[in-house]
Design an enzyme around this catalytic site. Structure first.
Site, short mmCIF file in Angstrom:
data_model
loop_
_atom_site.label_atom_id
_atom_site.label_comp_id
_atom_site.label_asym_id
_atom_site.label_seq_id
_atom_site.Cartn_x
_atom_site.Cartn_y
_atom_site.Cartn_z
N CYS A 134 33.63 62.42 27.81
CA CYS A 134 32.66 62.15 28.96
C CYS A 134 31.11 61.20 28.46
O CYS A 134 31.59 59.28 29.56
CB CYS A 134 31.46 62.97 29.30
SG CYS A 134 32.34 64.31 29.85
N ASP A 135 31.43 60.80 27.48
CA ASP A 135 30.59 60.02 26.59
C ASP A 135 31.99 58.44 26.71
O ASP A 135 30.89 57.54 27.24
CB ASP A 135 30.51 60.19 24.92
CG ASP A 135 30.11 58.89 24.21
OD1 ASP A 135 30.52 57.78 24.18
OD2 ASP A 135 29.09 59.68 23.46
#
Length: 172
Positions: free
Chosen positions: A65-66
Site C-alpha cells: 500500500c505504501d
C-alpha cells in the site's frame, strides 16, 4: 440485500468474500459517502467534472500500500492538474495524515472509508471478514463512467501500474 462475491480474492492466500458488485468498464460509477477527516465527509459528486484515478488500498501502513501510494503520487506530479489521484483506505484520518506527512505524499487526495464503508460496498471491494477495502484501481472519466478497473485477486499483490496509467493517459 447486499451482493457478496466469495472465492474471487485472497488475503495472504486465505479466501475472502467481497461485498458489493463487480464494476465493469462502461458502468456508471456509484456515489458514496466517505470521510476526508474525522468529521468532514466527501462524495463522488465533490469531484465532478474531473478525471479520477482511485487507488484503493487496505492500509497505508503496509509495504504494498505504501509503494502503491508513493508510485501514484509521483505519477500525479508528472500529470499536473489533468487528473486527480485519490487513495482510499479504511485507515483512520490521523493515520492517513501521518503517513502522507512522513512519506512526502502531496499530490494524492486521501479519503477514508472507516466510518460508513459505503465506498467499499458500492465498488465491491469491502472484505467481509476483515472490514478492509481490497486493493483495486478505478479510473473514472469526467462524467463518472468507469474507464478502467482492476480488482486484485491477492491483497498483497501490486496492481498493474502501467496499464492503469496508460488508460488514464488516454483520457487526458
Amino acid at each position: 440485500m447486499t451482493q457478496e462475491r466469495a472465492g474471487v480474492a485472497t488475503a495472504k492466500g486465505y479466501p475472502v468474500t467481497l461485498v458489493g458488485p463487480e464494476l465493469k468498464i462502461g458502468d456508471q460509477a456509484p456515489d458514496f459517502k466517505i470521510n476526508q477527516d474525522l468529521l468532514k465527509e466527501a462524495s463522488l459528486s465533490d469531484y465532478a467534472g474531473k478525471i479520477k484515478l482511485i487507488s484503493v488500498v487496505p492500509s497505508l501502513d503496509t509495504p504494498v500500500c505504501d509503494s502503491q501510494t508513493r508510485r501514484f503520487n509521483v505519477e500525479a506530479a508528472k500529470l499536473g492538474d489533468e487528473a486527480i489521484f485519490i487513495t482510499i483506505s479504511v485507515d483512520l484520518p490521523f493515520a492517513q495524515s501521518r503517513f502522507c506527512s512522513t512519506a512526502g505524499i502531496d499530490r494524492m487526495i486521501t479519503l477514508t472509508d472507516y466510518k460508513h464503508r459505503t465506498f467499499g460496498e458500492a465498488y465491491g471491494v469491502l472484505i467481509k471478514e476483515l472490514q478492509l477495502d481490497m486493493r483495486a484501481i478505478f479510473i473514472l472519466d469526467a462524467n463518472n463512467t468507469v474507464q478502467y478497473v482492476e480488482y486484485l485477486k491477492e491483497m498483497t499483490d501490486h496492481p498493474d501500474y502501467e496499464a492503469a496509467l496508460n488508460a488514464l493517459r488516454e483520457l487526458i
